[in-house]
Design a protein around this motif. Structure first.
Motif, short mmCIF file in Angstrom:
data_model
loop_
_atom_site.label_atom_id
_atom_site.label_comp_id
_atom_site.label_asym_id
_atom_site.label_seq_id
_atom_site.Cartn_x
_atom_site.Cartn_y
_atom_site.Cartn_z
N GLY A 132 119.91 -37.51 54.85
CA GLY A 132 120.68 -37.56 53.60
C GLY A 132 119.80 -37.82 52.40
O GLY A 132 119.96 -37.21 51.34
N HIS A 133 118.83 -38.73 52.58
CA HIS A 133 117.87 -39.02 51.50
C HIS A 133 117.12 -37.75 51.09
O HIS A 133 117.00 -37.44 49.90
CB HIS A 133 116.89 -40.10 51.97
N GLU A 134 116.65 -36.99 52.07
CA GLU A 134 115.90 -35.76 51.77
C GLU A 134 116.80 -34.72 51.12
O GLU A 134 116.38 -34.02 50.18
CB GLU A 134 115.25 -35.21 53.05
N GLY A 136 119.28 -35.42 49.32
CA GLY A 136 119.47 -35.94 47.97
C GLY A 136 118.42 -35.41 47.00
O GLY A 136 118.72 -35.05 45.87
N HIS A 137 117.18 -35.33 47.46
CA HIS A 137 116.11 -34.79 46.60
C HIS A 137 116.40 -33.33 46.24
O HIS A 137 116.06 -32.88 45.14
CB HIS A 137 114.75 -34.88 47.31
N VAL A 138 117.01 -32.59 47.17
CA VAL A 138 117.34 -31.18 46.88
C VAL A 138 118.50 -31.11 45.89
O VAL A 138 118.43 -30.41 44.88
CB VAL A 138 117.73 -30.42 48.18
N GLN A 186 104.98 -36.25 45.57
CA GLN A 186 105.26 -37.59 45.05
C GLN A 186 106.51 -37.54 44.18
O GLN A 186 106.62 -36.68 43.31
CB GLN A 186 104.09 -38.04 44.18
N TYR A 187 107.40 -38.46 44.42
CA TYR A 187 108.58 -38.56 43.56
C TYR A 187 108.53 -39.89 42.80
O TYR A 187 107.91 -40.85 43.26
CB TYR A 187 109.86 -38.48 44.40
N SER A 188 109.20 -39.92 41.67
CA SER A 188 109.22 -41.15 40.88
C SER A 188 110.09 -42.19 41.56
O SER A 188 110.93 -41.86 42.42
CB SER A 188 109.75 -40.87 39.47
N GLN A 191 113.70 -41.35 41.10
CA GLN A 191 114.13 -40.27 42.00
C GLN A 191 114.37 -40.81 43.40
O GLN A 191 115.31 -40.40 44.08
CB GLN A 191 113.07 -39.16 42.02
N GLU A 192 113.50 -41.76 43.83
CA GLU A 192 113.66 -42.35 45.15
C GLU A 192 114.93 -43.20 45.24
O GLU A 192 115.69 -43.11 46.21
CB GLU A 192 112.44 -43.21 45.53
N PHE A 193 115.19 -44.00 44.21
CA PHE A 193 116.41 -44.82 44.21
C PHE A 193 117.65 -43.92 44.28
O PHE A 193 118.59 -44.19 45.01
CB PHE A 193 116.48 -45.70 42.96
N SER A 238 104.65 -40.65 50.03
CA SER A 238 105.55 -39.85 49.19
C SER A 238 106.85 -40.59 48.88
O SER A 238 107.65 -40.14 48.07
CB SER A 238 105.84 -38.50 49.85
N HIS A 239 107.09 -41.72 49.53
CA HIS A 239 108.32 -42.50 49.29
C HIS A 239 107.98 -43.98 49.17
O HIS A 239 108.27 -44.76 50.08
CB HIS A 239 109.31 -42.32 50.44
N PRO A 240 107.36 -44.40 48.08
CA PRO A 240 106.91 -45.80 47.98
C PRO A 240 108.02 -46.83 47.78
O PRO A 240 109.18 -46.46 47.61
CB PRO A 240 105.99 -45.76 46.76
#
Ligand SMILES: [Zn+2]
Length: 257
Positions: A132-134, A136-138, A186-188, A191-193, A238-240
């Motif tokens: 779901g997280h991935e 979400g990025h799409v 790398q995402y910000s 973007q990760e939240f 890539s997901h800090p």
């Protein structure tokens, strides 16, 4: 062989870092010239249609260079977990790669790829949350920007003028660079939240435990720094900030009825 794989990953990370300076150079050039023409040149070098085609080609490249499991326990488990999943506007397709790397990625064309190493360490709830997280990025178009960056950092960006037939002109090594850069994008933090929030809702909406996303992030945090570090490094790079992110999604779960 695993060492080779890790070296490749390290190299692709270096390429991503190098891409930052390349992008800055493009911007500086545009600013220095101060002309609309310069900006247009940068903008037309990759169109939305090119990005869609690049996404599909990158997935095809990854599929051809990884061992795709089409039968057996991993494939059956992923098929069982995802058979009823639908996302508006996306034609989802799922595949498992046999590799001890702990990772998963989603592409703008609706392709979701899950690594068997991730499936080994996550239960069903946690796995769905990460998927779901991935996704979400799409949905949030993060992947579109990442694909554009991956393209701009590759040798392909010099091929200005091939708009429309861009993908056909790329050599497999250039396409490989783009795919590797994309997968380790790398995402910000923002973007990760947002992707975590999507993963949280995604798990709940697909009838999984409301703490699925929280537990998945906790698991990754626990593994980071231990003997499994090298295996999770890719996802982490890539997901800090997984610790901070875990507490945020826990608060979301706590406040859900
Ligand atoms: Zn992410």
């Amino acid at each position: 062989m695993n060492n080779m794989k890790r070296i490749v990953i390290l190299l692709s990370t270096v390429l991503v870092m190098a891409s930052c300076s390349a992008l800055k150079n493009v911007q500086l050039d545009s600013e220095a010239l101060g002309s609309a023409a310069a900006k247009t040149l940068t903008a037309v070098s990759i169109s939305d249609a090119d990005i869609v085609a690049l996404s599909a080609e990158s997935v095809a490249y990854m599929d051809s260079t990884n061992k795709v499991l089409t039968s057996g326990a991993y494939a059956e488990r992923l098929a069982r977990l995802t058979k009823d999943i639908q996302v508006d506007g996306l034609q989802l397709n799922f595949k498992v790669y046999e590799t001890e790397e702990i990772n998963a990625f989603a592409c703008g064309d609706g392709s979701i790829r899950v690594y068997s190493g991730l499936m080994d360490v996550m239960d069903d709830d946690q796995l769905i949350a990460i998927i779901g997280h991935e996704i979400g990025h799409v949905v949030h178009k993060d992947t579109k920007a990442a694909m554009k960056r991956a393209y701009m950092s590759s040798a392909a960006r010099d091929a200005v003028g091939s708009v429309g037939g861009l993908v056909q002109t790329l050599s497999s090594s250039v396409l490989g660079d783009i795919a590797e850069n994309f997968v380790s994008a790398q995402y910000s933090q923002k973007q990760e939240f947002n992707a975590d929030a999507y993963g949280f809702s995604f798990a709940v909406n697909n009838n999984h435990d409301k703490y699925s996303m929280y537990r998945a992030l906790n698991k990754l945090t626990d593994m980071n720094g231990g003997s499994t570090m090298s295996k999770v490094q890719k996802w982490f790079s890539s997901h800090p900030d997984s610790g901070e992110r875990a507490s945020r999604v826990k608060a979301m779960a706590d406040s859900l009825e």
